[in-house]
Motif scaffolding. Structure first.
Motif, mmCIF file in Angstrom:
data_model
loop_
_atom_site.group_PDB
_atom_site.id
_atom_site.type_symbol
_atom_site.label_atom_id
_atom_site.label_comp_id
_atom_site.label_asym_id
_atom_site.label_seq_id
_atom_site.Cartn_x
_atom_site.Cartn_y
_atom_site.Cartn_z
ATOM 1 N N LYS A 1 0.866 -1.183 0.000
ATOM 2 C CA LYS A 1 0.000 0.000 0.000
ATOM 3 C C LYS A 1 0.898 1.226 0.000
ATOM 4 O O LYS A 1 1.792 1.344 0.850
ATOM 5 C CB LYS A 1 -0.896 0.007 1.254
ATOM 6 N N ASP B 1 -9.997 5.121 -1.532
ATOM 7 C CA ASP B 1 -10.399 3.899 -0.829
ATOM 8 C C ASP B 1 -11.773 4.082 -0.183
ATOM 9 O O ASP B 1 -12.647 3.215 -0.292
ATOM 10 C CB ASP B 1 -9.382 3.530 0.259
ATOM 11 N N ASP C 1 -14.481 4.047 -2.773
ATOM 12 C CA ASP C 1 -14.728 2.742 -3.389
ATOM 13 C C ASP C 1 -15.204 1.687 -2.392
ATOM 14 O O ASP C 1 -15.697 0.634 -2.789
ATOM 15 C CB ASP C 1 -13.464 2.241 -4.098
ATOM 16 N N TYR D 1 -13.274 0.062 -0.130
ATOM 17 C CA TYR D 1 -12.219 -0.877 0.242
ATOM 18 C C TYR D 1 -10.866 -0.195 0.062
ATOM 19 O O TYR D 1 -10.754 0.810 -0.645
ATOM 20 C CB TYR D 1 -12.272 -2.168 -0.587
ATOM 21 N N HIS E 1 -7.365 -0.111 -1.530
ATOM 22 C CA HIS E 1 -6.638 -0.622 -2.696
ATOM 23 C C HIS E 1 -5.228 -1.025 -2.283
ATOM 24 O O HIS E 1 -4.519 -0.250 -1.633
ATOM 25 C CB HIS E 1 -6.517 0.475 -3.761
ATOM 26 N N SER F 1 -1.665 -3.525 -3.851
ATOM 27 C CA SER F 1 -1.056 -4.079 -5.056
ATOM 28 C C SER F 1 -0.090 -5.190 -4.680
ATOM 29 O O SER F 1 0.486 -5.164 -3.591
ATOM 30 C CB SER F 1 -0.257 -2.997 -5.799
ATOM 31 N N THR G 1 1.140 1.049 -10.130
ATOM 32 C CA THR G 1 0.279 1.833 -9.245
ATOM 33 C C THR G 1 0.959 3.144 -8.873
ATOM 34 O O THR G 1 0.341 4.217 -8.926
ATOM 35 C CB THR G 1 -0.063 1.024 -7.975
ATOM 36 N N TRP H 1 -9.686 -10.796 -3.784
ATOM 37 C CA TRP H 1 -8.948 -10.600 -5.038
ATOM 38 C C TRP H 1 -9.971 -10.298 -6.116
ATOM 39 O O TRP H 1 -10.812 -11.131 -6.439
ATOM 40 C CB TRP H 1 -8.136 -11.848 -5.371
ATOM 41 N N GLU H 2 -9.902 -9.059 -6.652
ATOM 42 C CA GLU H 2 -10.908 -8.609 -7.603
ATOM 43 C C GLU H 2 -10.244 -7.989 -8.824
ATOM 44 O O GLU H 2 -9.168 -7.390 -8.720
ATOM 45 C CB GLU H 2 -11.829 -7.588 -6.921
ATOM 46 N N SER I 1 -9.176 -5.526 -11.727
ATOM 47 C CA SER I 1 -9.015 -4.074 -11.846
ATOM 48 C C SER I 1 -8.323 -3.805 -13.177
ATOM 49 O O SER I 1 -8.765 -4.331 -14.192
ATOM 50 C CB SER I 1 -8.223 -3.543 -10.648
ATOM 51 N N HIS J 1 -7.900 -6.350 -2.472
ATOM 52 C CA HIS J 1 -8.684 -5.248 -1.912
ATOM 53 C C HIS J 1 -9.026 -5.598 -0.471
ATOM 54 O O HIS J 1 -9.519 -6.695 -0.194
ATOM 55 C CB HIS J 1 -9.974 -5.036 -2.710
ATOM 56 N N TYR K 1 -11.303 -5.063 2.657
ATOM 57 C CA TYR K 1 -12.606 -4.584 3.120
ATOM 58 C C TYR K 1 -12.540 -4.458 4.643
ATOM 59 O O TYR K 1 -12.816 -5.404 5.368
ATOM 60 C CB TYR K 1 -13.714 -5.541 2.673
#
Length: 117
Positions: free
Chosen positions: A10, A32, A35, A37, A39, A41, A49, A76-77, A79, A87, A89
């Motif tokens: 992060k 964040d 959205d 959550y 973010h 990487s 990023t 894991w989503e 992008s 991500h 939450y």
């Protein structure tokens, strides 16, 4: 399907890192919060990023985060380009940060990742 990495990264501003250090928790940057959550990487994603979202900014820091310690709060989503990103939450807690430091770029222009030690 390959296993997901155990560490995510992060990028934080100096003020955001100060909040994390002082309070032991960080609810997220404005993007964040918008959205829903935090973010993060992987090591393979974090350079892009940095280049895409933090170009020209000073006083940046990078935190290495133990994903196992976050458990089911990480999803894991897809992008950028359909790649899966971690991500979070929930809030980022200092206890899950295994290393952090100022953003450093090596002589080849590559981001130096913090190493636990």
């Amino acid at each position: 399907m390959s296993e997901q990495p155990q560490v995510a990264y992060k990028i934080l501003t100096g003020a955001q890192l100060a909040t994390l250090e002082r309070e032991g928790t960080f609810a997220g940057a404005p993007v964040d919060l918008a959205d829903g959550y935090i973010h993060m990487s992987t090591s393979d994603q974090v350079q892009e990023t940095l280049d895409k979202h933090f170009a020209g900014q000073d006083d940046l820091h990078i935190a290495a985060i133990d994903l196992a310690a976050l458990g089911n709060a990480v999803r894991w989503e897809p992008s950028r380009g359909g790649a899966l990103f971690p991500h979070l939450y929930g809030a980022l807690t200092l206890s899950t940060v295994i290393a952090y430091g100022a953003v450093e770029i090596d002589d080849d222009g590559v981001l130096v990742l913090p190493v636990a030690g």
